[in-house]
Design an enzyme around this catalytic site. Structure first.
Site, PDB file in Angstrom:
ATOM      1  N   LYS A 101     -41.390 -10.133  -9.560  1.00  0.00           N
ATOM      2  CA  LYS A 101     -40.008  -9.885  -9.035  1.00  0.00           C
ATOM      3  C   LYS A 101     -39.203 -10.786  -7.715  1.00  0.00           C
ATOM      4  O   LYS A 101     -38.500 -11.020  -7.788  1.00  0.00           O
ATOM      5  CB  LYS A 101     -41.095  -8.976  -8.227  1.00  0.00           C
ATOM      6  CG  LYS A 101     -40.992  -7.252  -8.644  1.00  0.00           C
ATOM      7  CD  LYS A 101     -40.079  -7.337  -9.737  1.00  0.00           C
ATOM      8  CE  LYS A 101     -40.124  -5.111 -10.420  1.00  0.00           C
ATOM      9  NZ  LYS A 101     -39.375  -4.809 -11.437  1.00  0.00           N
ATOM     10  N   TYR A 125     -47.250  -9.612 -10.525  1.00  0.00           N
ATOM     11  CA  TYR A 125     -46.249  -8.785 -10.291  1.00  0.00           C
ATOM     12  C   TYR A 125     -45.029  -9.320  -9.222  1.00  0.00           C
ATOM     13  O   TYR A 125     -44.216  -8.799  -8.935  1.00  0.00           O
ATOM     14  CB  TYR A 125     -46.719  -7.475 -10.204  1.00  0.00           C
ATOM     15  CG  TYR A 125     -45.979  -6.748  -9.922  1.00  0.00           C
ATOM     16  CD1 TYR A 125     -45.005  -5.811 -10.579  1.00  0.00           C
ATOM     17  CD2 TYR A 125     -45.190  -6.181  -7.845  1.00  0.00           C
ATOM     18  CE1 TYR A 125     -43.488  -4.774 -10.135  1.00  0.00           C
ATOM     19  CE2 TYR A 125     -44.349  -4.886  -8.030  1.00  0.00           C
ATOM     20  CZ  TYR A 125     -43.998  -4.497  -8.509  1.00  0.00           C
ATOM     21  OH  TYR A 125     -42.401  -3.814  -8.887  1.00  0.00           O
ATOM     22  N   SER A 172     -38.660  -5.934  -5.877  1.00  0.00           N
ATOM     23  CA  SER A 172     -39.780  -5.013  -5.241  1.00  0.00           C
ATOM     24  C   SER A 172     -39.356  -5.787  -4.615  1.00  0.00           C
ATOM     25  O   SER A 172     -39.694  -6.857  -3.727  1.00  0.00           O
ATOM     26  CB  SER A 172     -40.898  -5.068  -6.164  1.00  0.00           C
ATOM     27  OG  SER A 172     -41.660  -4.806  -5.618  1.00  0.00           O
TER      28      SER A 172
END
Length: 302
Positions: free
Chosen positions: A203, A199, A186
């Protein structure tokens, strides 16, 4: 023909998180480029719809409903592909995610869970796939697929076996197709914004995992990743159905729009195909040009 380099005819792929969104788009795109595809996600109903699209493209689909937060379930997809289709050439580690939270609400368990789902699961499948990917590397087009790929029946698109050869033989050996692993990372793994601690950290870890795994598995397995920005999937429904939020995201994106899953799927096909045969350990950014998260979660100063 240059477009032939973008085909994966007769190859076999595994795509996780393939019931909808980016995973479904990638699975169908790989089928349209010539691959048979093993698809896995929680929902059998969603997978059945994706399988129908794969079959409509003239390829075979194997549906494996599973809870892919279970590393054993993820790892088992490699053998399932080999058992069903006789080989495995391409792995797309798409499953992942983590809920956004303010810093004070992000507990160590949230970081651990994000790392597990985004990195450990990808590693479990990749590690299990390695023996099959090594076996497939350099094999070329399977028998019976030759004419569809522009190769004479029974021929193999493969180099000579002499790794120390010279001249044409050495050149052909260097061009023998490697197997491919594609990790879906991401843009939040390389940009900073409030609320994305778990998150984004996970990532970012997946992106560097990609570089390290590429070094470990070269030259017969290529490992690359795609750092995805905002794409129009069900994960963004809250944004896509709110004109204010959508406008905010579009204005914060240099290309002034939200991405199409097909654009990410096209990058997957590129990284899976011989067209990217001289690329490994790289993170391809498919994000509209952003240098910061384009969704402000409205988290106040502490």
């Amino acid at each position: 023909m240059i477009l032939d380099l973008f085909r994966v005819t007769g190859r076999v792929a595994v795509v996780t998180g393939a019931g909808r969104g980016l995973g479904a788009a990638a699975a169908v795109a790989l089928a349209q480029a010539g691959a048979d595809v093993v698809i896995s996600a929680r929902s059998a109903d969603q997978l059945a719809k994706v399988a129908a699209q794969i079959e409509a493209a003239g390829r075979r689909a194997l549906v494996v409903p599973a809870d892919l937060s279970d590393t054993d379930a993820a790892a088992g997809l490699a053998a399932a592909a080999a058992d069903a289709f006789g080989r495995l050439d391409i792995v797309v580690n798409n499953v992942g995610g983590a809920m956004p939270r303010p810093f004070p609400a992000t507990m160590p368990r949230h970081l651990e869970a994000a790392f597990h789902f985004n990195v450990a699961v990808a590693h479990a499948l990749t590690q299990a796939a390695v023996p099959y990917l090594l076996a497939a590397a350099g094999e070329g087009v399977p028998a019976g697929e030759g004419e569809r790929a522009g190769v004479g029946e029974g021929e193999r698109v493969v180099a000579g076996a002499d790794d120390q050869g010279t001249g044409t033989q050495a050149g052909e050996a260097q061009r023998a197709p490697a197997s491919a692993v594609i990790n879906i990372s991401s843009a939040v793994g390389r940009t900073a914004g409030r609320g994305y601690l778990a998150y984004g950290t996970a990532k970012a870890a997946l992106a560097h995992y990609t570089r390290l795994a590429a070094a470990d598995l070269a030259p017969r397995i290529r490992v690359n990743a795609i750092a995805v920005g905002a794409a129009a999937t069900s994960a963004l429904d809250i944004v896509l159905t709110d004109d204010g939020l959508r406008t905010q995201m579009e204005r914060a994106t240099p290309l002034r729009r939200i991405g199409d899953p097909q654009e990410v799927a096209a990058a997957v096909v590129f990284l899976a195909s011989p067209a990217s045969g001289y690329i490994t350990g790289k993170i391809i950014e498919v994000d509209g040009g952003i240098d910061r998260p384009n969704l402000d979660l409205g988290i106040s100063d502490l």
